[in-house]
Structure formats: C-alpha cells, structure tokens
Design an enzyme around this catalytic site. Structure first.
Site, PDB file in Angstrom:
ATOM      1  CE1 TYR A 176      -7.098  -7.771   3.401  1.00 60.06           C
ATOM      2  CE2 TYR A 176      -9.130  -6.666   1.425  1.00 60.06           C
ATOM      3  CZ  TYR A 176      -7.626  -6.720   2.549  1.00 60.06           C
ATOM      4  OH  TYR A 176      -7.725  -5.662   2.160  1.00 60.06           O
ATOM      5  CD1 TRP A 188      -6.997   2.412   0.616  1.00 62.33           C
ATOM      6  CD2 TRP A 188      -4.768   2.733   0.742  1.00 62.33           C
ATOM      7  NE1 TRP A 188      -6.609   1.736  -0.237  1.00 62.33           N
ATOM      8  CE2 TRP A 188      -4.916   1.542  -0.630  1.00 62.33           C
ATOM      9  CE3 TRP A 188      -3.624   3.536   0.295  1.00 62.33           C
ATOM     10  CZ2 TRP A 188      -4.471   1.600  -1.314  1.00 62.33           C
ATOM     11  CZ3 TRP A 188      -2.378   2.393  -0.914  1.00 62.33           C
ATOM     12  CH2 TRP A 188      -3.220   1.381  -1.845  1.00 62.33           C
ATOM     13  CB  SER A 189      -9.782   8.263   2.917  1.00 56.94           C
ATOM     14  OG  SER A 189     -10.399   8.638   3.833  1.00 56.94           O
ATOM     15  CD1 TRP A 190      -9.786   3.156   6.096  1.00 52.54           C
ATOM     16  CD2 TRP A 190     -12.126   2.770   7.316  1.00 52.54           C
ATOM     17  NE1 TRP A 190     -10.406   2.150   6.067  1.00 52.54           N
ATOM     18  CE2 TRP A 190     -11.312   1.478   6.749  1.00 52.54           C
ATOM     19  CE3 TRP A 190     -12.502   3.009   8.547  1.00 52.54           C
ATOM     20  CZ2 TRP A 190     -11.991   0.085   7.923  1.00 52.54           C
ATOM     21  CZ3 TRP A 190     -13.647   1.785   9.145  1.00 52.54           C
ATOM     22  CH2 TRP A 190     -13.272   0.445   8.198  1.00 52.54           C
ATOM     23  CG  ASP A 191      -5.555   2.649   6.005  1.00 47.84           C
ATOM     24  OD1 ASP A 191      -6.461   3.188   5.169  1.00 47.84           O
ATOM     25  OD2 ASP A 191      -4.372   1.415   5.583  1.00 47.84           O
ATOM     26  CD  GLU A 249      -3.680  -6.439   5.580  1.00 47.65           C
ATOM     27  OE1 GLU A 249      -2.710  -7.272   5.141  1.00 47.65           O
ATOM     28  OE2 GLU A 249      -4.419  -5.049   4.272  1.00 47.65           O
ATOM     29  CE1 TYR A 273      -3.450  -0.979  -3.634  1.00 47.79           C
ATOM     30  CE2 TYR A 273      -4.715   0.240  -5.129  1.00 47.79           C
ATOM     31  CZ  TYR A 273      -4.475  -0.831  -3.894  1.00 47.79           C
ATOM     32  OH  TYR A 273      -6.154  -0.925  -3.522  1.00 47.79           O
ATOM     33  CE1 TYR A 301      -3.426  -2.843   0.901  1.00 47.39           C
ATOM     34  CE2 TYR A 301      -2.498  -3.132   2.496  1.00 47.39           C
ATOM     35  CZ  TYR A 301      -3.543  -3.171   1.667  1.00 47.39           C
ATOM     36  OH  TYR A 301      -4.431  -4.577   2.253  1.00 47.39           O
ATOM     37  N   GLY A 349     -14.610   0.305   3.178  1.00 47.75           N
ATOM     38  CA  GLY A 349     -12.881  -0.359   3.676  1.00 47.75           C
ATOM     39  C   GLY A 349     -13.191  -1.899   3.859  1.00 47.75           C
ATOM     40  CG  ASP A 384     -11.380  -4.215   0.004  1.00 51.09           C
ATOM     41  OD1 ASP A 384     -11.694  -3.360   0.942  1.00 51.09           O
ATOM     42  OD2 ASP A 384     -10.047  -4.604  -0.975  1.00 51.09           O
TER      43      ASP A 384
HETATM   44  C1  2M8 Z   1      -7.612  -2.916   1.565  1.00 50.12           C
HETATM   45  O1  2M8 Z   1      -8.388  -1.562   0.428  1.00 50.12           O
HETATM   46  C2  2M8 Z   1      -8.171  -1.819  -0.180  1.00 50.12           C
HETATM   47  C3  2M8 Z   1      -8.406  -1.059  -1.794  1.00 50.12           C
HETATM   48  O2  2M8 Z   1      -8.657   0.336  -1.309  1.00 50.12           O
HETATM   49  C4  2M8 Z   1      -7.327  -2.973  -1.264  1.00 50.12           C
HETATM   50  O3  2M8 Z   1      -7.332  -4.468  -0.711  1.00 50.12           O
HETATM   51  O4  2M8 Z   1      -6.244  -3.387  -1.641  1.00 50.12           O
HETATM   52  C5  2M8 Z   1      -9.311  -2.179   2.788  1.00 50.12           C
HETATM   53  O5  2M8 Z   1      -8.704  -3.236   3.972  1.00 50.12           O
HETATM   54  C6  2M8 Z   1      -9.354  -1.063   4.003  1.00 50.12           C
HETATM   55  O6  2M8 Z   1      -9.501  -1.098   4.525  1.00 50.12           O
HETATM   56  C7  2M8 Z   1      -8.275  -0.037   3.644  1.00 50.12           C
HETATM   57  O7  2M8 Z   1      -8.317   1.399   3.719  1.00 50.12           O
HETATM   58  C8  2M8 Z   1      -6.776  -0.780   2.943  1.00 50.12           C
HETATM   59  C9  2M8 Z   1      -5.828   0.133   3.087  1.00 50.12           C
HETATM   60  O8  2M8 Z   1      -5.629  -0.581   4.433  1.00 50.12           O
HETATM   61  O9  2M8 Z   1      -6.535  -1.788   2.711  1.00 50.12           O
END
Ligand code: 2M8
Length: 420
Positions: free
Chosen positions: A349, A41-44, A393, A88, A37, A169, A171
């Site tokens: 997940y 990322w927004s809520w992260d 994670e 990504y 990643y 969030g 997925d």
């Molecule tokens: C996960 O989501 C992303 C897509 O946005 C992915 O699967 O690649 C989810 O766990 C999401 O909640 C989280 O914000 C993101 C980054 O940690 O990963």
C-alpha cells in the site's frame, strides 16, 4: 507476477479509462473502485475532476458539486461523502455526522483530506474557461481554506496539521508508525479490507480509536488543539494546500474577489515548510512528540508543487527523488517510501508501491519548474504501469505488477490526463 495484457494504443487506453469512470459513476459521484470503496472519497474526487476536465467537463462539474454537498458549515470538506448507510467500515453509524450541528444533510465522515480541490477547479477552468462554475464553487473552497487556517494550524506557524493518518491519504505510510504506536492499544476488531496488502489489525484498531476520540469530543477544534494525541504537519498535505492557495489566487479575480489573502497564505505555508519541515529533504513533523519524523516518503515531494520553492531546496529535493533512494533504482516511478528505509515494503500500500496519483502530482511539479525531461519520465513510466497492469490501485515499483483494487478511478482519470 506481471499480468499479461494485450498491447493497447493510446486511443484504446483512453476509451478504457473513460469506461472505468463511467462504471464507477453512481449517478451522483464517482466511487474510487467498485466493491471496496462504495462512497465518494474527497481527494479521489478531485483527481477525477482533473482527469475528466478535458473529456467530460459536465461530469467533472457534477463530481465536484457532489463532493461539496458534504461540506460542513465550518468549511471542512470531509474525506468521505456516503452514498449508502453502510457497506464500508467505519460508516455513518461510526462518524455520526448527523448529530453535529455543523454537518450537512448528506452523511459524511468527520475527517478531512488533502485539499486538492481548488487546484482541481483551476484545472477544470483552464480546460473549459467556465467562469460561471468558478463563481459558483469559489466560495466553498475559500471556506475550506479558512477552516484549515482556523482549526488546523495546531503548530501556529501557518501549516495545517493532520489529526488522523486517513487525512494524509497515505494511511499506512511509515511516517505515522511512531505516533500510532504511542496511542493506547485497543481491540475493536472491525474491518472490511483485505489485510494482506494493508495494515495490521492493531493499526486499524488505532485508526478507529483515534476517529472515535475526535467524534466523542464533538469534532471540536479546541479538543484538537489541546488534547488530541495525533497531530502531524505533513509536507504532501501542505504542499497540496499551497498549490491550491495559488490556484485560488488565480481564480479570485474571476469570482470578483481579491487574490491577496491567497497569495499571503501560500507564502506563509512556504516559509513554514522551509522552517519547520526541511532538513535535507522535507519530513513530516510530529507536533505531539515535537520532532521531525525522519523517514523519507513520496510525501516529501509535495512542496515541489510550489513554483516559488527556492532553487537550492528544489535541487536538493530533486537529487533525492532521482537517486537510488526513489526513482533511480526501481525502473518504475515513484515508490511511496524510499527503498532503503527499513520500513519499505514493495507489497504494502503506502509503504512502497507506486501510485498513479502521486506520480501525477510529481509530474505536475516537474511542469511547474519546467523540468521537461523529468515530466516525460514520470508520465511515460506511469502510462507503462497502467498499460501493463491495468487501472490498479497501486503497483509494485520493481516489476510493475498491479496491487489492490482493479478499475480504480484515479488511476483511470489521471491516465486520461497523462495521455493528452
Ligand atoms: C485509502 O484510504 C481509505 C480510508 O480513507 C481506506 O484505506 O479504506 C487511501 O489510499 C486514500 O488515499 C484513498 O482516498 C481511499 C479511497 O481510494 O483509500
């Protein structure tokens, strides 16, 4: 298998958490984890703000400002703000945000994510007393909420609909299975994630197809309302929104603004949650199929963040949470899907594993309702997970072993908060 980690005391665990966040800081924002990643990322980021509020308020402020650089003129806060051009999938060349008049200069995705940011700002204010920062960021968060009301109230009752599983969030939550299965089968074949712990290729293709359909419609609200095939009212997304409305209501006077609109919006969300999503526990509602999605996931407990949730609903939801369907059976808090569901999978997940962020949200809900014993159970159980397996994670809810990425930012950030 459970990984053996040397015993660490609280101070050492806190130092490790800060070191992870330092390593994941790019100079402008915090990535969720190294490698997989590589963007913001927004809520992260909102969870990182919460975790850093006491320890590094300077960094917490920068984190929020960095994310808000990605806000669109519509008020939409995107679910990813890109740091680099690719690395990504789907990256900037898929989202093509730069072709959209409302998009900012920085490259972003075209979707949004759970609107936790006002709660994060409130948290930061609570720990710093920084009124100037509230004044500076309050208008952006008001605009974010106005966007959700204007463009996402697809059911017309005051709830925001998600238009893609990524917006939840969560997925691959079983809640989205039927709505995804109803989409056309496509073969796109792109991916950049480890398949084993995530979703089948067919689901990933549908995720990308859905994102591209929205993009090709110019990210228009009218398209979402009239044509987009995926529209779901999710209790976690809306429970978080409600809590953020209450946060804005408390922050409004500091910004010289009237709290009443935020209070009214929160009340509307509460009523709609109870009217539309409650049937013995909270379920997501599929607006396109016009039905409740009767699989109980950790998302069901989002509305517990509301101090105004009526007592009988609170007690019924707590019965489900504390039963053998969730906390009563696994030894670790809280599986992402109820363990008796056919779709439950302890390895995959958002279909079973336990996550630090949802545990933290439930611990916050416990605090809101003065449920001290439950709050301690959630905090101690979550700290046990990270002590044993590290800042992973997510975690197997039965044996606590770590899954997914290592050095995961929200696991580190929220550990800091839980240790305090
Ligand atoms: C996960 O989501 C992303 C897509 O946005 C992915 O699967 O690649 C989810 O766990 C999401 O909640 C989280 O914000 C993101 C980054 O940690 O990963």
């Amino acid at each position: 298998m459970m990984e053996a980690r040397p015993a660490v005391d609280d101070a050492a665990l806190g130092r490790e958490a800060l070191a992870v966040l330092e390593a994941n800081w790019t100079g402008t924002g915090t990535v969720p984890a190294p490698g997989l990643y590589p963007h913001q990322w927004s809520w992260d980021s909102a969870f990182v703000v919460i975790g850093l509020a006491r320890h590094r308020p300077d960094r917490a402020r920068d984190e929020l400002l960095s994310l808000l650089r990605g806000q669109w003129a519509t008020g939409m806060v995107p679910h990813i703000v890109f740091h680099t051009r690719e690395a990504y999938f789907p990256g900037p060349s898929v989202w093509r945000s730069q072709e959209h008049a409302a998009a900012p200069r920085v490259l972003t995705s075209g979707l949004t994510s759970p609107p936790l940011h006002a709660l994060a700002l409130w948290w930061l204010y609570r720990h710093t007393g920084d009124v100037a920062f509230v004044r500076r960021t309050y208008p952006a968060l008001v605009a974010q909420h106005a966007y959700l009301s204007a463009a996402r109230d697809l059911g017309g009752a005051g709830l925001a609909a998600i238009v893609h599983p990524w917006e939840s969030g969560m997925d691959d939550s079983p809640s989205w299975d039927d709505a995804l299965a109803a989409l056309p089968a496509t073969r796109l074949g792109h991916r950049n994630v480890e398949l084993a712990e995530r979703h089948p290729q067919s689901d990933h293709d549908r995720y990308v197809w859905l994102a591209m359909s929205y993009r090709d419609a110019g990210y228009r609200a009218e398209y979402l309302r009239d044509e987009h095939p995926f529209a779901i009212e999710d209790p976690m997304f809306n429970g978080i929104w409600l809590a953020s409305c209450q946060a804005l209501a408390e922050l409004a006077p500091l910004a010289g603004a009237d709290p009443a609109p935020h209070v009214e919006r929160a009340e509307r969300i509460r009523h709609a949650l109870l009217d539309r999503l409650w049937d013995g526990c909270f379920y997501a509602r599929d607006l396109r199929a016009d039905r409740l999605i009767r699989v109980c996931t950790v998302g069901a407990f989002g509305p517990l963040l509301d101090p105004g949730l009526p007592g009988d609903h609170l007690r019924a939801a707590l019965d489900v949470l504390e039963s053998a369907r969730f906390m009563g059976a696994t030894g670790y808090p809280v599986p992402s899907c109820e363990i008796r569901a056919a779709q439950f999978d302890r390895t995959r997940y958002w279909r079973g594993p336990s996550w630090v962020n949802t545990n933290w949200l439930l611990r916050r809900a416990a605090a809101v309702h003065s449920l001290d014993h439950l709050g301690r159970q959630l905090a101690n159980g979550t700290l046990r997970l990270v002590r044993q397996a590290g800042f992973r994670e997510c975690f197997d809810p039965f044996d606590g072993s770590g899954r997914g990425c290592r050095d995961f930012s929200w696991s580190a950030a929220l550990t800091l908060d839980l240790l305090a």
